[in-house]
Write a protein that holds these residues in place. Sequence first.
Motif, PDB file in Angstrom:
ATOM      1  N   GLU A 246       0.285  -1.196   0.571  1.00 23.12           N
ATOM      2  CA  GLU A 246      -0.232   0.149  -0.021  1.00 23.12           C
ATOM      3  C   GLU A 246       0.876   1.321  -0.041  1.00 23.12           C
ATOM      4  OE1 GLU A 246      -3.183  -0.136   3.305  1.00 23.12           O
ATOM      5  OE2 GLU A 246      -3.847  -2.030   2.738  1.00 23.12           O
ATOM      6  N   ASN A 247       0.329   1.854  -0.662  1.00 25.10           N
ATOM      7  CA  ASN A 247       1.197   3.201  -0.828  1.00 25.10           C
ATOM      8  C   ASN A 247       3.182   3.397  -1.506  1.00 25.10           C
ATOM      9  OD1 ASN A 247      -1.216   5.202  -0.406  1.00 25.10           O
ATOM     10  ND2 ASN A 247      -0.819   4.391   2.150  1.00 25.10           N
ATOM     11  N   CYS A 248       2.949   1.939  -2.277  1.00 22.15           N
ATOM     12  CA  CYS A 248       4.221   1.812  -2.036  1.00 22.15           C
ATOM     13  C   CYS A 248       4.870   2.564  -3.498  1.00 22.15           C
ATOM     14  CB  CYS A 248       4.617   0.619  -1.877  1.00 22.15           C
ATOM     15  SG  CYS A 248       5.951  -0.145  -1.959  1.00 22.15           S
ATOM     16  N   SER A 249       6.330   2.350  -3.378  1.00 22.81           N
ATOM     17  CA  SER A 249       6.491   3.034  -5.057  1.00 22.81           C
ATOM     18  C   SER A 249       7.740   2.609  -5.306  1.00 22.81           C
ATOM     19  CB  SER A 249       6.935   4.693  -4.874  1.00 22.81           C
ATOM     20  OG  SER A 249       8.131   4.839  -4.112  1.00 22.81           O
ATOM     21  N   GLU A 250       8.501   1.152  -4.396  1.00 24.10           N
ATOM     22  CA  GLU A 250       9.379   0.980  -4.944  1.00 24.10           C
ATOM     23  C   GLU A 250       9.166  -0.286  -3.871  1.00 24.10           C
ATOM     24  OE1 GLU A 250      13.943   1.364  -5.319  1.00 24.10           O
ATOM     25  OE2 GLU A 250      12.705   2.342  -6.356  1.00 24.10           O
ATOM     26  N   PHE A 251       9.224  -1.524  -4.481  1.00 21.71           N
ATOM     27  CA  PHE A 251       9.226  -3.251  -3.814  1.00 21.71           C
ATOM     28  C   PHE A 251      10.406  -3.989  -3.784  1.00 21.71           C
ATOM     29  CE2 PHE A 251       7.869  -7.636  -2.923  1.00 21.71           C
ATOM     30  CZ  PHE A 251       7.005  -7.747  -1.578  1.00 21.71           C
ATOM     31  N   TYR A 252      11.264  -4.984  -2.442  1.00 20.13           N
ATOM     32  CA  TYR A 252      12.307  -5.875  -2.307  1.00 20.13           C
ATOM     33  C   TYR A 252      11.845  -6.446  -1.964  1.00 20.13           C
ATOM     34  CZ  TYR A 252      14.669  -1.604  -4.557  1.00 20.13           C
ATOM     35  OH  TYR A 252      15.836  -1.084  -5.038  1.00 20.13           O
ATOM     36  N   PRO A 253      11.448  -7.961  -1.840  1.00 23.09           N
ATOM     37  CA  PRO A 253      10.808  -8.814  -1.369  1.00 23.09           C
ATOM     38  C   PRO A 253      12.430  -9.632  -1.065  1.00 23.09           C
ATOM     39  CG  PRO A 253      10.751  -9.871  -3.848  1.00 23.09           C
ATOM     40  CD  PRO A 253      11.375  -8.339  -3.352  1.00 23.09           C
ATOM     41  N   VAL A 254      12.509 -10.578   0.376  1.00 16.86           N
ATOM     42  CA  VAL A 254      14.065 -10.442   1.037  1.00 16.86           C
ATOM     43  C   VAL A 254      13.721 -11.781   1.900  1.00 16.86           C
ATOM     44  CG1 VAL A 254      15.491 -10.239   2.657  1.00 16.86           C
ATOM     45  CG2 VAL A 254      15.271  -8.939   0.924  1.00 16.86           C
ATOM     46  N   PHE A 255      15.191 -13.098   2.085  1.00 12.70           N
ATOM     47  CA  PHE A 255      14.512 -13.714   2.347  1.00 12.70           C
ATOM     48  C   PHE A 255      16.451 -14.333   3.002  1.00 12.70           C
ATOM     49  CE2 PHE A 255      15.573 -18.221   3.655  1.00 12.70           C
ATOM     50  CZ  PHE A 255      14.161 -18.749   4.004  1.00 12.70           C
ATOM     51  N   ILE A 256      15.946 -14.366   4.479  1.00  7.96           N
ATOM     52  CA  ILE A 256      17.678 -14.764   4.731  1.00  7.96           C
ATOM     53  C   ILE A 256      17.584 -15.437   5.458  1.00  7.96           C
ATOM     54  CG2 ILE A 256      19.409 -12.993   6.885  1.00  7.96           C
ATOM     55  CD1 ILE A 256      17.974 -10.409   6.041  1.00  7.96           C
ATOM     56  N   PHE A 257      18.441 -16.085   5.104  1.00 10.20           N
ATOM     57  CA  PHE A 257      19.706 -17.876   5.718  1.00 10.20           C
ATOM     58  C   PHE A 257      20.406 -17.569   7.096  1.00 10.20           C
ATOM     59  CE2 PHE A 257      18.647 -20.034   1.912  1.00 10.20           C
ATOM     60  CZ  PHE A 257      18.535 -21.018   1.792  1.00 10.20           C
ATOM     61  N   ASP A 258      19.909 -17.065   8.393  1.00 12.46           N
ATOM     62  CA  ASP A 258      20.835 -17.231   9.117  1.00 12.46           C
ATOM     63  C   ASP A 258      20.819 -17.918  10.131  1.00 12.46           C
ATOM     64  OD1 ASP A 258      17.837 -17.787  10.481  1.00 12.46           O
ATOM     65  OD2 ASP A 258      17.457 -15.729  11.039  1.00 12.46           O
ATOM     66  N   GLY A 259      20.732 -19.702   9.447  1.00  9.06           N
ATOM     67  CA  GLY A 259      21.026 -20.313  10.575  1.00  9.06           C
ATOM     68  C   GLY A 259      19.411 -20.775  11.006  1.00  9.06           C
ATOM     69  N   SER A 260      18.852 -20.371  11.397  1.00  9.30           N
ATOM     70  CA  SER A 260      17.999 -21.656  12.078  1.00  9.30           C
ATOM     71  C   SER A 260      16.611 -20.820  10.876  1.00  9.30           C
ATOM     72  CB  SER A 260      17.587 -20.119  13.884  1.00  9.30           C
ATOM     73  OG  SER A 260      18.998 -20.368  14.290  1.00  9.30           O
ATOM     74  N   VAL A 261      16.409 -19.463  10.584  1.00 11.07           N
ATOM     75  CA  VAL A 261      15.188 -18.841   9.674  1.00 11.07           C
ATOM     76  C   VAL A 261      14.341 -20.695   9.434  1.00 11.07           C
ATOM     77  CG1 VAL A 261      16.140 -18.927   8.316  1.00 11.07           C
ATOM     78  CG2 VAL A 261      14.092 -17.809   8.556  1.00 11.07           C
ATOM     79  N   ALA A 262      13.046 -20.806   9.453  1.00 10.28           N
ATOM     80  CA  ALA A 262      12.281 -21.897   9.023  1.00 10.28           C
ATOM     81  C   ALA A 262      12.522 -22.997   9.605  1.00 10.28           C
ATOM     82  CB  ALA A 262      12.640 -22.216   7.589  1.00 10.28           C
TER      83      ALA A 262
END
Length: 543
Positions: free
Chosen positions: A34-50
């Motif tokens: 919403e009300n966004c002009s620029e968008f970046y989708p991110v996933f981070i492998f931090d050693g524990s995620v998911a």
Amino acid sequence: METMISESSNNVTIHWFRHGLRLHDNPSLLEGLENCSEFYPVFIFDGSVAGTKTAGYSRMQFLLETLRDLDENLKKKGSRLYVFMGEPVKIFRQLFEDWNATRLSFEQDPEPIWQDRDNNVKDLCDACNVEWIERVSHMLWDPHVILRANGGSPPLTYAMFCQVTEIVGLPPRPVEDPDFSKVTLPVSDHHDRLYGVPSLEKLGIVAECEAQLSPYCRYLGGETKAAALLVSRLAKESKGFSLGQVQANQMYPDLTGMPMSLSPHLRFGSLSIRKLYWALRDTYSELYPGSSVPMSVTSQLIWREYFYCMSVNNPNYNRMFENPICLNIDWYSDDALLRKWKEGKTGYPWIDACMRQLVQEGWIHQVCRHAVACFLTRGYLWIDWQKGLETFDHYLLDADWSVCAGNWMWVSSSAFEKVLQCPRCICPVRYGKRMDPTGTYVRRYVPELKNMPMNYLFEPWKAPESVQLEADCIIGTDYPSPMVDHRTASKECKEKMEKVKGKYRDDTPHIAPTNEDEVISLIWMRKQHGETQMCDHSDEKLT
């Protein structure tokens, strides 16, 4: 604190994928756009995620497939998934500067193991004047709402939990799909090299055995696969509803058919729990318009919610000590017995088939999970449920911190209640015969017994020597003898549990089934002539 969504149309939004690896029914993603002009989708492998900290080959393979599918779906919208490795706070501090980000959106991860990570990132956002948006969609209800409705503590029985959810009301329906058409979606010319989804090799993940590389059945990860599987699953459920059956795949499991469970997709969020919940209810309502939808239609999803809520604010939920809802029981520690159980070499074909499928494919049906958990803990070996949890947490595609630990406490009777401490336990012979009446499942995963006659398949130690020779399987040589006398072992475990009951006669808070019917429902035991197919082995012999 979380700020109000900015009305400026110049927001640069980063959406942080953790669980919730999908585009559909993703309210935090929707609000981030919403009300966004620029968008970046991110996933981070931090050693524990998911759950990557404890994940084995099959679950990591499923996760990477899910991420690649997410990347492909984003590519169709004109975007790409940016994958990073490292500590989230450090990465976001740099990204906020590099991308001039003004907003970070993410799905709520309600379990206590994620709270330090998320709070640290929220603190960073506040310090950098970056708006953060957190929304609930990994669960049907916000667990904190459930706790408040129950006076500040989790409901200790499933029945109590259902009563609280009735007060709270039905969960929200899924939100609409995101619209990226009015947003700039920057993509680097060298995206795959700089931000691409890594391979198993790059992550240092290798198969433990040849069977993991070419399993009989393999679940495929990703939102696209989840959507196709949902269609097939709903068709099967609709047929069952029309015949007056609910959860037909559970009461009459097809253990050797194509994978039908949606639990791995729910675990990673490639399928929305709310989409499945309402799809089941709507399917039933289409067949029976005007009728109320039985709770049994969605009961397995409610069990998931129940265990999630039990874990909120309890960082020790997955262990025995310092866990206020778990009984401290003096379990055995026997590495040799534990290893035989893990490797599927107990000498009980039904148990061994279940454990070998788990290792090879990363998934076993719930009836198999209950059988092997009972066998390891209160039923026969009296080994610590935490050891079993570690095994499941490593191999299962759908290993979920809250649900997996909750089930182990429940089945092992660490969820103290008289129903589970009765003389009966899940028989490794009778239960196997009922679940695998043709023996196809056992023969697939225990090929040593492929030629064993059906009347000896689940008790091969009873086969005469001549039959063993003809089947080309000598018990004790080609296939192990039973590691315990299950009749004697079950009686010894019963005696131990009676001592536990005496120790905890006072009302101790714990996860507990409400009554025997609830136990039978969860373990999928049909009553026949007033009896279940649980037993105390009083009429069984090893020879």
